[in-house]
Design a protein around this motif. Structure first.
Motif, PDB file in Angstrom:
ATOM      1  N   ASN A   1       3.973  -3.222   6.603  1.00 15.05           N
ATOM      2  CA  ASN A   1       4.166  -4.671   6.627  1.00 15.05           C
ATOM      3  C   ASN A   1       4.326  -5.228   5.214  1.00 15.05           C
ATOM      4  O   ASN A   1       4.151  -4.510   4.231  1.00 15.05           O
TER       5      ASN A   1
ATOM      6  N   ILE B   1      -4.041  -7.556  -7.293  1.00 14.13           N
ATOM      7  CA  ILE B   1      -2.699  -7.366  -6.731  1.00 14.13           C
ATOM      8  C   ILE B   1      -1.934  -8.681  -6.645  1.00 14.13           C
ATOM      9  O   ILE B   1      -0.874  -8.768  -6.028  1.00 14.13           O
TER      10      ILE B   1
ATOM     11  N   GLU C   1       4.085 -12.171   7.249  1.00 17.85           N
ATOM     12  CA  GLU C   1       4.291 -10.782   6.860  1.00 17.85           C
ATOM     13  C   GLU C   1       4.713  -9.964   8.065  1.00 17.85           C
ATOM     14  O   GLU C   1       3.958  -9.805   9.010  1.00 17.85           O
ATOM     15  N   LEU C   2       5.922  -9.454   8.008  1.00 17.02           N
ATOM     16  CA  LEU C   2       6.452  -8.653   9.107  1.00 17.02           C
ATOM     17  C   LEU C   2       6.593  -7.212   8.665  1.00 17.02           C
ATOM     18  O   LEU C   2       6.619  -6.911   7.474  1.00 17.02           O
TER      19      LEU C   2
ATOM     20  N   LYS D   1       1.498  -1.874  14.836  1.00 20.44           N
ATOM     21  CA  LYS D   1       0.626  -2.431  13.801  1.00 20.44           C
ATOM     22  C   LYS D   1      -0.565  -3.102  14.462  1.00 20.44           C
ATOM     23  O   LYS D   1      -0.525  -3.392  15.667  1.00 20.44           O
TER      24      LYS D   1
ATOM     25  N   LYS E   1     -11.350  -2.815   6.150  1.00 20.68           N
ATOM     26  CA  LYS E   1     -10.804  -1.641   5.457  1.00 20.68           C
ATOM     27  C   LYS E   1     -11.511  -0.359   5.903  1.00 20.68           C
ATOM     28  O   LYS E   1     -10.888   0.694   6.018  1.00 20.68           O
TER      29      LYS E   1
ATOM     30  N   GLN F   1       3.718 -14.515 -17.960  1.00 18.67           N
ATOM     31  CA  GLN F   1       2.610 -13.655 -18.372  1.00 18.67           C
ATOM     32  C   GLN F   1       3.102 -12.239 -18.595  1.00 18.67           C
ATOM     33  O   GLN F   1       2.640 -11.535 -19.475  1.00 18.67           O
ATOM     34  N   ILE F   2       4.057 -11.849 -17.751  1.00 17.17           N
ATOM     35  CA  ILE F   2       4.555 -10.475 -17.854  1.00 17.17           C
ATOM     36  C   ILE F   2       5.948 -10.362 -17.248  1.00 17.17           C
ATOM     37  O   ILE F   2       6.289 -11.086 -16.311  1.00 17.17           O
TER      38      ILE F   2
ATOM     39  N   THR G   1      -0.528  -0.016   9.877  1.00 16.81           N
ATOM     40  CA  THR G   1       0.709   0.251  10.607  1.00 16.81           C
ATOM     41  C   THR G   1       0.829   1.760  10.815  1.00 16.81           C
ATOM     42  O   THR G   1       0.253   2.533  10.056  1.00 16.81           O
TER      43      THR G   1
ATOM     44  N   VAL H   1      -2.456  -0.286  -5.433  1.00 16.88           N
ATOM     45  CA  VAL H   1      -3.832  -0.479  -4.969  1.00 16.88           C
ATOM     46  C   VAL H   1      -3.977  -0.038  -3.514  1.00 16.88           C
ATOM     47  O   VAL H   1      -4.853   0.751  -3.174  1.00 16.88           O
ATOM     48  N   GLN H   2      -3.089  -0.532  -2.647  1.00 13.67           N
ATOM     49  CA  GLN H   2      -3.302  -0.325  -1.211  1.00 13.67           C
ATOM     50  C   GLN H   2      -2.787   1.021  -0.696  1.00 13.67           C
ATOM     51  O   GLN H   2      -3.156   1.423   0.396  1.00 13.67           O
TER      52      GLN H   2
ATOM     53  N   ASP I   1      -6.779   2.874  -2.512  1.00 10.07           N
ATOM     54  CA  ASP I   1      -7.524   2.826  -1.244  1.00 10.07           C
ATOM     55  C   ASP I   1      -7.884   4.226  -0.745  1.00 10.07           C
ATOM     56  O   ASP I   1      -8.852   4.402  -0.033  1.00 10.07           O
TER      57      ASP I   1
ATOM     58  N   GLU J   1      10.283  -5.568 -11.409  1.00  7.36           N
ATOM     59  CA  GLU J   1      10.329  -6.886 -10.777  1.00  7.36           C
ATOM     60  C   GLU J   1      11.601  -7.617 -11.204  1.00  7.36           C
ATOM     61  O   GLU J   1      11.806  -7.893 -12.379  1.00  7.36           O
TER      62      GLU J   1
ATOM     63  N   LYS K   1       2.193  -3.677  -7.796  1.00  6.23           N
ATOM     64  CA  LYS K   1       0.746  -3.483  -7.975  1.00  6.23           C
ATOM     65  C   LYS K   1       0.049  -3.361  -6.634  1.00  6.23           C
ATOM     66  O   LYS K   1      -0.854  -2.570  -6.441  1.00  6.23           O
ATOM     67  N   ARG K   2       0.489  -4.203  -5.720  1.00  6.90           N
ATOM     68  CA  ARG K   2      -0.095  -4.195  -4.389  1.00  6.90           C
ATOM     69  C   ARG K   2       0.000  -2.810  -3.746  1.00  6.90           C
ATOM     70  O   ARG K   2      -0.931  -2.339  -3.105  1.00  6.90           O
TER      71      ARG K   2
ATOM     72  N   ARG L   1      -7.334  -4.972   5.787  1.00  6.54           N
ATOM     73  CA  ARG L   1      -5.942  -4.497   5.707  1.00  6.54           C
ATOM     74  C   ARG L   1      -5.301  -4.610   7.091  1.00  6.54           C
ATOM     75  O   ARG L   1      -5.994  -4.511   8.094  1.00  6.54           O
TER      76      ARG L   1
ATOM     77  N   MET M   1       1.024  -8.528 -13.357  1.00  5.56           N
ATOM     78  CA  MET M   1       0.075  -8.317 -14.447  1.00  5.56           C
ATOM     79  C   MET M   1      -0.886  -7.190 -14.097  1.00  5.56           C
ATOM     80  O   MET M   1      -1.216  -6.365 -14.936  1.00  5.56           O
TER      81      MET M   1
END
Lengths: 423, 121
Positions: free
Chosen positions: A48, B9, A58-59, B71, B78, A390-391, B55, A200-201, A205, A396, A196-197, B52, B13
């Motif tokens: 997603n 996230i 969010e699909l 999903k 989490k 900032q960045i 999916t 992390v995820q 995780d 991106e 970044k997301r 979270r 940055m």
């Protein structure tokens, strides 16, 4: 057969372009798609995070695709599936698209305008110069994604991933959830090109290590991958002797960049940018061949599908205007867009002010990570805009918006320049 | 007090956040390393109630070489990611199925339904 606009590719770009061309008044359209369904790569992107900009929710990829497929269906726009385009060429009063399918054999489609929406392909192993044999167990991340998410087959159990682009990161999580053990993600650059997301995820995780400034220097195994050797690289991306680490595994996934798929465009004589591998286009997303437009990942690789849909809508609208001849012909000399410090490319590459509505949106990417930069827009020598960020990072896409009224003040021969400035 | 290091996230940055907190006490959370409010809010959620969307795919009982994508209809804790991932291996659906069809209600006691995300013909 005949059509007003032939759209090459039924992924997110082709679908959005078709809908917008239809809404702009051209009802006689044809989408050509080589897969057995519309939606393109979105069908295998089952995670997603799609559509936040377009639908404010969010699909998953297939859900996002379905929203556009539904719009195509509602309008009765025609599409040919399992049909591959093998050539596009000019004829006296338009363009001729040569296509093939099992059902129709080889056939020609005569069109007044063509929208290029073929998307991109993954950089293959052959383009990476990795050493070793050619054993089974080496896949591009997208191939593995198709096996797992569409066909329900696992490519392997012990996995190393080279490249930390978003597809690689997404597949690290996906393979883990399906029971595989992802041992490491190696990235040649000192930073990841992924969001970044996703780092992390998809990695943090699950405790998957991301090894920066690292590459594959050996692949062992003759019939099947048995191990992969990772080495640190120096500032010139050369492996540093003595840093080798051999990791036993049965699978290596490659997520090492995406390349716009422009074989057809090249054969047609469309001018291509050596930086993006996509066409050089003007403010209307028209290529160097009149009546041929480009949008989505075949033009330049995007990070977000929402931006693909937005860009493709523009291309569809302008193709419709071309067919309906609602924009007057112009003999004005286009203004060139130049890349200043830190900017790798811009889309568009040039602009004809008379064709602009109110605003010009320029999309671009930077070549490095910049902290606290200013994005500067110069019209000739005059600095028009300075925007602090900032960045800025290569992963991106950035954009600036310039008013038509400002562009009209430019003297003949002046150029528009986008640059990154740091203190 | 416990300490955790997180990567924000919120934007590219990716601020390196240090979070100190007493488990179970939302008001005790202290965040450093963030450069904006987003970082603080993200860190508080991550140490008190990380969630979270999960999916994945499930088998289609009457089709070969084809899986259906699914999903959780809303975020789940989490800590339940693997429970859901394992459960998916025991579930199948019969074609045809369409986007939004509920396959399992309240999967693994998360309070979230498992729904189809790709039409299966």
């Amino acid at each position: 057969m005949n059509t007003k606009i032939a759209i090459i590719g039924g992924g997110p770009a082709g679908l959005a372009a078709a809908v917008s061309a239809y809404d702009a008044g051209v009802k006689d359209l044809l989408i050509l798609e080589r897969d057995d369904k519309l939606g393109g790569i979105l069908n295998q992107c089952i995670h997603n995070g799609f559509g936040l900009h377009t639908f404010k929710e969010e699909l998953t990829g297939p859900e996002y695709a379905e929203r556009f497929i539904e719009k195509v269906r509602e309008r009765g726009i025609e599409s040919l599936l399992k049909t591959i385009v093998v050539d596009i060429s000019k004829e006296t009063d338009g363009l001729v698209v040569t296509a093939m399918s099992a059902e129709k054999g080889m056939f020609e489609i005569h069109a007044q305008s063509v929208i290029l929406a073929m998307g991109c392909r993954e950089r293959p192993r052959g383009a990476l110069n990795t050493p070793g044999y050619r054993p089974a167990g080496i896949y591009s991340a997208g191939t593995a994604q198709r096996y797992v998410n569409i066909e329900g087959k696992m490519p392997g159990k012990e996995v190393v991933i080279l490249g930390s682009g978003d597809i690689g990161l997404i597949m690290a999580r996906r393979m883990t959830l399906e029971g595989a053990h992802v041992k490491a993600v190696a990235e040649l650059m000192p930073y990841s090109g992924g969001l970044k997301r996703n780092i992390v995820q998809c990695l943090d995780d699950f405790g998957i290590p991301l090894k920066l400034s690292t590459t594959v220097t050996d692949i062992k195994g003759k019939d099947r991958v048995e191990s992969v050797t990772l080495s640190k690289v120096d500032a010139k991306n050369q492996p540093i002797p003595g840093t080798e680490e051999e990791i036993p595994c049965d699978t290596l996934l490659l997520s090492c960049g995406l390349l716009p798929e422009n074989e057809l465009s090249g054969m047609l004589g469309v001018e291509l940018s050596p930086v993006t591998g996509g066409a050089t286009v003007d403010e209307s997303l028209e290529t160097s061949v009149p009546g041929v437009f480009a949008c989505g990942n075949v033009l330049h690789v995007h990070d977000l599908v929402d931006y693909v849909s937005g860009e493709a809508s523009e291309a569809g609208k302008h193709a419709a205007e071309y067919v309906l001849k609602s924009t007057p012909g112009t003999s004005e000399t286009p203004i060139r867009l130049e890349t200043g410090n830190g900017v790798r490319y811009t889309v568009p590459s040039f602009v004809r002010p008379s064709r602009l509505e109110q605003l010009l949106t320029v999309r671009f990417r930077v070549g490095n990570v910049y902290k606290n930069p200013e994005i500067c827009v110069y019209l000739g020598d005059k600095c028009l805009q300075r925007r602090k960020k900032q960045i800025c990072a290569p992963g991106e896409m950035e954009q600036v918006i310039i008013k038509k009224t400002d562009i009209e003040t430019m003297a003949p021969g002046e150029t528009i320049r986008i640059a990154i400035e740091t203190e | 007090m416990e300490t955790k290091n997180l990567t924000c996230i919120g934007c590219p940055m990716g601020c390196a956040l240090t979070v100190t907190y007493e488990p179970g006490n939302r008001d005790s959370v202290k965040v450093t390393g963030n450069t904006c409010k987003k970082g603080e809010l993200y860190a508080i959620d991550e140490v008190t109630n990380p969630t979270r969307i999960v999916t994945g795919t499930i088998r289609v009982s009457n089709r070969k070489n084809l899986v259906a994508s699914v999903k959780t209809a809303s975020v789940i804790p989490k800590s339940k990611i693997f429970d859901v991932a394992h459960e998916l291996m025991n579930i199948s659906v019969e074609a045809p199925a369409k986007i939004g069809d509920v396959v399992v209600k309240d999967i693994c006691g998360t309070g979230s339904d498992l729904v189809i995300t790709r039409n299966v013909e």
